[in-house]
Enzyme design. Sequence first.
Site: not given
Length: 318
Positions: A24, A151
Amino acid sequence: MSSPESVASVASVDSVVRVRVPAKVNVQLAVGGRRADGFHGLASVFFAVGLYDEVTAVPSDRLRITVEGADAAHVPTDDSNLAAKAARLLGARHGIEPNVHLHIVKGIPVAGGMAGGSADAAAALVACDALWGTGSSRAELVELAAELGSDVPFSLLGGVALGEGRGELLTPVPVAGTFHWVFAVADGGLSTPAVYGECDRLRELGGGSADSDVPAPAADPVLLAALRSGDVTALGAALSNDLQDAALSLRPGLADTLRAGTDAGAIGALVSGSGPTCAFLAKDAAAARTLAEALESSGSCQAARLAEGPVLGATAVN
Ligand code: C5P
């Protein structure tokens, strides 16, 4: 996109499960005050890009982790590996001994601000769930993911999503089209807690408190509109990362990397998450290739990697 149910049912008939999971970049990372639990309130717009780790799960007589890839030597293979924690957590939830061999092939920079460790944890949850036939719903996996790290839920979900709370409370964000990125990988990683700590230190140095004086973080409506309409120029202008000054303070050479990319025509540049990887947005695929070559020859990074996005989250690929 394949549904989570179809992923689980295809994979559960096999005794080897291979899961691909993306990196990401945070196209916005608004960092609020330090909370009582030590975490920071966030408005984080996560964007999944096509740099992948692969996690293969096979039955074993005990929990084993092996790692392959450029930075493999820097990844722990003991119980501190987040993928090992994921297997233990899922096993404990279902009363299963986590006797599994997880082989991790690293394509995501290690300690690079691209959620590589979180990605492996998300992939391990999907892989073990399929291998053990535990049949968890995606919501159950997301709940376990949030226990493992801020995350990890996004690594399961993929696409683009707004993360609130400490980053784990996700709302999908609509996006049009595909964006072309170049990632400048640095020599060595940065510690995420150290970067958050530096952010607090810089805030206190500025005369304020790192907790009570910081405004509540909020998603930028201009950035969300750029994503929704697929406007690459507007997205490039709206990229922002509140951890960038802290990462630059700990690693001043990153300023040269950002400048090299901007000079070479990037339409947006920022440090990815807590760094030290730098992310550059390009107009199209050809511009991204030119940009990557310029970054590599600038000598300001270890390597430049091309990736498109958004892409799916952790997905079985047997
Ligand atoms: O959640 P995760 O384990 O990935 O977080 C790693 C570290 O990053 C935390 O221990 C904390 O120091 C910092 N962090 C934070 N605020 C967040 C997310 C992470 O301070 N929202």
